[in-house]
Design an enzyme around this catalytic site. Structure first.
Site: not given
Ligand code: AKB
Length: 336
Positions: A10, A55, A154, A158
């Site tokens: 990335g 990736i 997301y 994570k």
């Molecule tokens: C997002 O806004 O998705 C990122 C983060 C806070 O991980 N900048």
């Protein structure tokens, strides 16, 4: 004598660009990069080799480490929170399956080289999910183990990959022949760079507002004026990455660390932008989904563990970030 090799995935992203420049200044590593698209032309003189590819392509990952003895991996490739909500399955593929491929590559590399491969994973405040603004205010500076209930794909990705990395570091190797991935993760706040703009994130309103004001463009903010999360100036983010990756493994009592910068509301950013760029046209038109994501993130983080284990200290509080880094550099670019 040749230097140790570090692989950055990335590499064209905001953190990648800043990291490549800092590594070149410090000269500790020969840098090899991977990104979906060819590495930005101005960065190429700073790296040993750059690869364009995905990736998800295991053969490409194996080819890269067959040619370069990478002993450090900065795995920065990811789809951020707002982009991830538009295509959750793609986010899962890139953020989880992609990370699994890169971890497997690091594990194999460690077996091949007969030494641990250090692996830096940028996690995020998006792993937290506060249920209400009242709880957010009550919690204040959040600790790593609190409210791990993300509301975005997301954030889920994570959080899971933090566990995946811990598994590779401490359990997977029991069944494998030797190798060891020395996994270390930082939970980043929103980042603000003077030089680049983020894409696809939900904390993007901070940098967008500031850069728009500098360019005399109107900005309609997608969260309300009271929305508050922690932010960090990009130089501090890079310092944290390097401090953690260089840290003595015996001092690290955790695999995942909060790091703090400064807690600030959208309105406080707007006020600073208006003072620096009189006449800045900033208004608010909250987007229900994006605003609720920001509301679910903590207003600040407790980074006690990072201070204790690798001596973390941010250099830029809000005043220094704006007055000594962001505003002079952004203003310089505008007039230069
Ligand atoms: C997002 O806004 O998705 C990122 C983060 C806070 O991980 N900048």
């Amino acid at each position: 004598m040749s230097k140790p090799v570090a692989l950055i995935t990335g590499a064209n992203g905001e953190i990648g660009r800043a990291l490549i420049k800092r590594l070149a200044e410090e000269g500790r590593y020969d840098v090899v990069t991977l990104d979906l698209v060819p590495l930005a032309e101005p960065l190429r003189p700073f790296v040993l080799a750059s690869y364009a590819g995905n990736i998800m392509d295991k053969y490409l990952l194996d080819e890269i480490v067959a040619h370069h003895d990478a002993i450090v991996v900065f795995h920065l490739a990811a789809l951020l929170s707002s982009r991830g909500e538009r295509d959750p399955e793609l986010a899962h593929q890139v953020n989880v399956e992609g990370t699994l491929h890169v971890l497997r590559m690091a594990q194999n590399q460690s077996v091949r080289l007969g030494q641990p491969v250090r692996f830096l994973f940028p996690s995020t405040i998006a792993v937290y999910g506060l249920p209400s603004l009242a709880e957010k205010a009550k919690v204040g500076k959040i600790r790593e183990e609190q409210w791990n209930l993300p509301i975005t794909m997301y954030g889920c990705n994570k959080l899971y990959c933090e566990h995946l990395g811990r598994y590779f570091a401490h359990h997977y190797r029991r069944q494998q022949s030797g190798g060891r991935v020395d996994f270390r993760a930082i939970r980043f706040p929103g980042l603000i760079s003077a030089d680049t703009m983020p894409t696809g994130g939900t904390s993007d309103y901070g940098p967008e507002m500031l850069h728009a004001a500098a360019q005399k463009k109107p900005y309609s903010c997608f969260v309300g004026p009271d929305a508050r999360i922690p932010f960090m100036a990009m130089p501090d983010a890079i310092s944290a990455i390097l401090a953690l990756i260089e840290a003595n493994p015996e001092k690290l009592r955790a695999t995942v660390y909060n790091i703090g910068g400064f807690s600030i509301s959208a309105n406080e950013i707007a006020e600073r932008a208006r003072r620096a760029f009189p006449g800045a046209d900033i208004s608010y038109n909250p987007d229900a989904v994006r605003a609720s994501i920001v509301d679910s993130w903590p207003e600040d983080v407790d980074d006690f563990r990072a201070r204790r284990d690798f001596g973390w200290r941010h250099e830029y509080d809000a005043d220094r970030a704006f007055d000594e880094y962001l505003l002079p550099r952004i203003t310089g670019q505008k007039s230069g």
